[in-house]
Design an enzyme around this catalytic site. Structure first.
Site, mmCIF file in Angstrom:
data_model
loop_
_atom_site.group_PDB
_atom_site.id
_atom_site.type_symbol
_atom_site.label_atom_id
_atom_site.label_comp_id
_atom_site.label_asym_id
_atom_site.label_seq_id
_atom_site.Cartn_x
_atom_site.Cartn_y
_atom_site.Cartn_z
ATOM 1 N N GLY A 184 59.371 -0.324 -29.555
ATOM 2 C CA GLY A 184 58.310 -0.676 -28.613
ATOM 3 C C GLY A 184 58.228 -2.156 -28.326
ATOM 4 O O GLY A 184 59.167 -2.904 -28.607
ATOM 5 N N HIS A 225 65.483 -3.703 -23.681
ATOM 6 C CA HIS A 225 65.284 -2.258 -23.836
ATOM 7 C C HIS A 225 65.505 -1.541 -22.505
ATOM 8 O O HIS A 225 66.175 -0.519 -22.440
ATOM 9 C CB HIS A 225 63.842 -1.953 -24.270
ATOM 10 C CG HIS A 225 63.455 -2.520 -25.611
ATOM 11 N ND1 HIS A 225 62.498 -3.483 -25.755
ATOM 12 C CD2 HIS A 225 63.894 -2.239 -26.852
ATOM 13 C CE1 HIS A 225 62.341 -3.777 -27.027
ATOM 14 N NE2 HIS A 225 63.182 -3.041 -27.729
ATOM 15 N N ARG A 262 60.452 -9.839 -31.049
ATOM 16 C CA ARG A 262 59.919 -10.888 -31.931
ATOM 17 C C ARG A 262 59.804 -12.241 -31.231
ATOM 18 O O ARG A 262 59.185 -13.154 -31.778
ATOM 19 C CB ARG A 262 60.773 -11.006 -33.202
ATOM 20 C CG ARG A 262 60.543 -9.838 -34.168
ATOM 21 C CD ARG A 262 61.282 -10.058 -35.481
ATOM 22 N NE ARG A 262 60.869 -9.127 -36.522
ATOM 23 C CZ ARG A 262 61.565 -8.046 -36.895
ATOM 24 N NH1 ARG A 262 62.692 -7.742 -36.296
ATOM 25 N NH2 ARG A 262 61.122 -7.274 -37.863
HETATM 26 N N1 LIG Z 1 68.203 -8.599 -25.563
HETATM 27 C C1 LIG Z 1 68.648 -7.363 -25.738
HETATM 28 N N2 LIG Z 1 69.672 -6.915 -25.007
HETATM 29 C C2 LIG Z 1 70.155 -5.659 -25.190
HETATM 30 N N3 LIG Z 1 69.647 -4.788 -26.063
HETATM 31 C C3 LIG Z 1 68.619 -5.183 -26.804
HETATM 32 C C4 LIG Z 1 68.066 -6.476 -26.690
HETATM 33 N N4 LIG Z 1 67.054 -6.592 -27.572
HETATM 34 C C5 LIG Z 1 66.981 -5.413 -28.235
HETATM 35 N N5 LIG Z 1 67.907 -4.564 -27.769
HETATM 36 C C6 LIG Z 1 68.171 -3.222 -28.264
HETATM 37 O O1 LIG Z 1 67.047 -2.388 -28.120
HETATM 38 C C7 LIG Z 1 67.043 -1.416 -29.148
HETATM 39 C C8 LIG Z 1 65.696 -1.358 -29.811
HETATM 40 O O2 LIG Z 1 65.490 -2.590 -30.475
HETATM 41 P P1 LIG Z 1 64.105 -3.071 -31.028
HETATM 42 O O3 LIG Z 1 63.042 -2.166 -30.554
HETATM 43 O O4 LIG Z 1 64.241 -3.386 -32.455
HETATM 44 O O5 LIG Z 1 63.874 -4.411 -30.182
HETATM 45 P P2 LIG Z 1 64.163 -5.908 -30.559
HETATM 46 O O6 LIG Z 1 63.903 -6.705 -29.373
HETATM 47 O O7 LIG Z 1 65.483 -5.974 -31.251
HETATM 48 O O8 LIG Z 1 63.004 -6.170 -31.571
HETATM 49 P P3 LIG Z 1 63.009 -7.212 -32.771
HETATM 50 O O9 LIG Z 1 63.040 -8.536 -32.177
HETATM 51 O O10 LIG Z 1 61.752 -6.925 -33.412
HETATM 52 O O11 LIG Z 1 64.175 -6.850 -33.632
HETATM 53 C C9 LIG Z 1 68.155 -1.810 -30.123
HETATM 54 O O12 LIG Z 1 69.293 -1.008 -29.878
HETATM 55 C C10 LIG Z 1 68.411 -3.240 -29.757
HETATM 56 O O13 LIG Z 1 69.719 -3.665 -30.043
HETATM 57 MG MG LIG Z 2 65.276 -5.070 -33.352
#
Ligand SMILES: Nc1ncnc2c1ncn2[C@@H]1O[C@H](COP(=O)(O)OP(=O)(O)OP(=O)(O)O)[C@@H](O)[C@H]1O
Ligand SMILES: [Mg+2]
Length: 382
Positions: A31, A37, A187
């Site tokens: 989320g 995402h 984050r």
């Molecule tokens: N900048 C990005 N580009 C492509 N995919 C992303 C990116 N950020 C996150 N994702 C992908 O989205 C999916 C869900 O990730 P998640 O919800 O943990 O988000 P996050 O942005 O990585 O959060 P956090 O910063 O808390 O780790 C994962 O497969 C992650 O690799």
């Molecule tokens: Mg993540």
């Protein structure tokens, strides 16, 4: 768009899709959705009949001192972002629904979960593998989409699927960045303006490392790593967790840069730990997707590459189709097929430096067939 909260309802829904013969694309998330995402979700939507997105902040992948409690949560905002994209189902279970028996039987990813991010986050990847296994059994997807931003995670998930025989294709999507290069991440919401600016040092260091390898021809990985470290250390708000140059299969540090490598960084900016990476192959191109090996695995397994090429062609021809709709007849089939043939043959020939025997082997076609195609399609060999 259906919002589902229970495992039972989600499984029933997925069973229905499967009975109807519809392919399910799945994007697991925690989320606080951002463009990273959304890029995964759009790709799933374009390549599969139905798209399922899960939103679940998974407690078992957070360490006891980590930020589970204060992790950004915005379910309403997330649903608002998902509706216009054409998502079919959002699966949003509560913690109690996912772990009614606590952490009972779990998945252990082994040594690959103890290196890089696993060093400072012990147990993290076991938590990820466990929740992803559960989600796979709940959503029963045909294809699941992950971001290269979490490179180690994507390698581990591919291995999970390989070693535990999940009948699921894993698709790794390119990193989406802010205009200033900062990789998007939930984050990032923790960062102050000043920290957000400082956080661009991760991408700057990766670009710098890339340049050392591709433009300056440096092959000494330790040297490149040291220079990247020095660069990050020059940013007062940054504290390095690790900078590593690793192979893209085992994720072990390399001394000399030859095959595809991943430059991986994890850096604290104030109280926020950020990660980023860049995959670089020997010929010096930077990869948006992990290079050769991992994609080769995909193709060997179930030809998802072929499906995604189909998706790509549809995407590219979309606008064109609108234009030619009014024409009575058009040689579209032959034009597209010969264009695809021409480009794949040219690409493989470039790769084999014009060696037709090797090219025919890579293409999986007879050498004489290749020769006649080169002639017929007017392919120039450099
Ligand atoms: N900048 C990005 N580009 C492509 N995919 C992303 C990116 N950020 C996150 N994702 C992908 O989205 C999916 C869900 O990730 P998640 O919800 O943990 O988000 P996050 O942005 O990585 O959060 P956090 O910063 O808390 O780790 C994962 O497969 C992650 O690799
Ligand atoms: Mg993540």
């Amino acid at each position: 768009m259906e919002v589902i909260k229970t495992i039972r309802d989600m499984q029933a829904m997925s069973r229905g899709f499967r009975l109807e013969g519809r392919s399910i694309g799945f994007v697991p998330t925690m989320g606080a959705l951002h463009e990273g995402h959304l890029s995964l979700i759009r790709r799933a939507r374009d390549e599969c009949d139905v798209t399922v997105v899960s939103i679940f902040v998974n407690p078992t992948q957070f360490g006891p001192q980590e930020d589970f409690d204060r992790y950004p949560r915005d379910p309403e905002g997330d649903l608002k972002k998902l509706r216009p994209i054409g998502v079919d189902v959002v699966f949003m279970p509560e913690v109690q629904e996912m772990y009614p028996h606590g952490a009972s039987i779990t998945v252990d990813v082994g040594d690959i979960g103890r290196i890089l991010c696993g060093k400072s986050r012990p147990g993290h990847f076991n938590g990820v593998a466990t929740v992803v296994t559960k989600l796979f059994n709940i959503v029963m997807p045909d294809r699941a989409y992950f971001g290269q931003k979490d490179f180690q995670q994507s390698v581990i998930i591919k291995r999970l699927v390989r070693d535990l025989d999940f009948d699921i294709d894993i698709v790794v999507c390119p990193i989406v960045r802010e205009p200033n290069g900062l990789a998007m991440s939930s984050r990032n919401l923790y960062l102050s303006d000043e920290e957000r600016q400082a956080a661009t040092i991760l991408y700057k260091a990766l670009k710098f490392g890339e340049e050392q390898i591709t433009s300056n021809g440096i092959r000494d990985a330790v040297k490149v790593k040291r220079e990247m470290e020095r660069m990050i250390a020059s940013e007062p708000l940054a504290r390095i967790d690790y900078v590593e140059i690793v192979d893209t299969e085992e994720l072990l540090p390399v001394d000399t840069i030859k095959g595809p490598v991943a430059l991986c960084v994890a850096v604290w900016i104030g109280n926020t730990r950020l990660i980023d990476n860049m995959v670089i192959d020997t010929s010096g191109r930077t990869g948006t997707e992990p290079a050769s090996g991992s994609q080769r695995d995909d193709i060997n397994l179930k030809h998802p590459g072929v499906k995604s090429i189909g998706g790509f062609i549809e995407e590219r021809l979309g606008g064109f189709m609108k234009k030619i709709k009014r024409l009575e007849s058009f040689d579209l089939y032959n034009i597209v097929i010969s264009e695809v043939e021409k480009s794949i043959i040219s690409m493989v020939l470039r790769e084999t430096k014009g060696n037709q025997l090797r090219a025919s082997k890579l293409l999986g076609i007879n050498r004489n067939t290749l020769r006649s195609k080169i002639k017929k399609l007017g392919i120039k060999i450099r």
